[in-house]
Write an enzyme that holds these catalytic residues in place. Structure first.
Site, short mmCIF file in Angstrom:
data_model
loop_
_atom_site.label_atom_id
_atom_site.label_comp_id
_atom_site.label_asym_id
_atom_site.label_seq_id
_atom_site.Cartn_x
_atom_site.Cartn_y
_atom_site.Cartn_z
N CYS A 143 -2.36 -0.38 7.66
CA CYS A 143 -1.57 0.79 7.51
C CYS A 143 -1.66 1.79 8.68
O CYS A 143 -0.60 2.31 9.30
CB CYS A 143 -1.99 1.42 6.37
N CYS A 199 -6.14 1.88 5.97
CA CYS A 199 -6.83 0.50 6.31
C CYS A 199 -6.19 0.00 7.41
O CYS A 199 -5.25 0.69 7.99
CB CYS A 199 -6.62 -0.57 5.24
N HIS A 237 0.88 -1.06 -0.22
CA HIS A 237 -0.05 0.12 0.00
C HIS A 237 0.82 1.28 -0.06
O HIS A 237 1.88 1.24 0.30
CB HIS A 237 -1.02 0.19 1.11
N GLU A 271 1.00 3.80 1.82
CA GLU A 271 1.54 4.17 3.33
C GLU A 271 2.51 3.21 3.45
O GLU A 271 3.68 3.81 4.23
CB GLU A 271 0.19 4.15 4.37
#
Length: 168
Positions: free
Chosen positions: A88, A85, A55, A57
């Site tokens: 993260c 999410c 992801h 992040e």
């Protein structure tokens, strides 16, 4: 040196989200800033890297740790175009960033707007300052556009497969 606003940095994160979109990834971008300078960047790469943890992040946090030579990213701000999410958010708390700024809220899987609000309860020792809704309309519009195109592509593929099946 002038200090840039949250909006300025979110525009930079949107440019990274556009890179993800060009790679057929969900358009999410993130950047880590310290002392008004970009430390690291990331955009979603889960599909292209075959990595569920890739992801935006996570990528920005990993690069930030490497750049600062420390897993503790003290006195940094993470800008991300979509609410993080659960995975993260956990990484954000563990990294000890000072501030998280995000654009669009995602009520399905966003770990901050969920009833559990993980950020609030994740650590009794470290609290991350939160700013939400920065350029939310622009961030949301990019995501809506991406998913609308995806649905149209799937619909066209299904139609094509039905037609080609009838021809065979």
């Amino acid at each position: 040196m002038a200090t840039h606003s949250d909006q300025y940095w979110m525009y930079q994160a949107l440019q990274l989200a556009f890179k993800a979109q060009k790679e057929c990834e969900v358009p999410v971008g993130a950047l880590l800033v310290m002392d008004n300078e970009v430390i690291s960047i990331g955009w979603n790469r889960s599909i292209s890297c075959h990595d569920p943890t890739a992801h935006a992040e996570i990528i920005a946090l990993r690069q930030g740790g490497a750049a600062l030579k420390n897993y503790r990213l003290l006195n940094t701000t993470l800008y991300v175009t979509l609410e993080p999410c659960i995975m993260c958010t956990g990484a954000i708390v563990h990294s000890r960033i000072r501030k998280l700024v995000y654009g669009a809220t995602y009520k399905k899987t966003g770990a901050i707007s969920l009833l559990t609000d993980i950020m609030r309860y994740a650590s009794p020792y470290h609290k991350v300052e939160l700013v939400s809704g920065v350029l939310a309309n622009k961030c949301s519009a990019m995501l809506h556009h991406f998913f609308r195109l995806r649905r149209e592509q799937k619909k066209k593929l299904k139609q094509f497969l039905r037609i080609s099946h009838k021809i065979d």
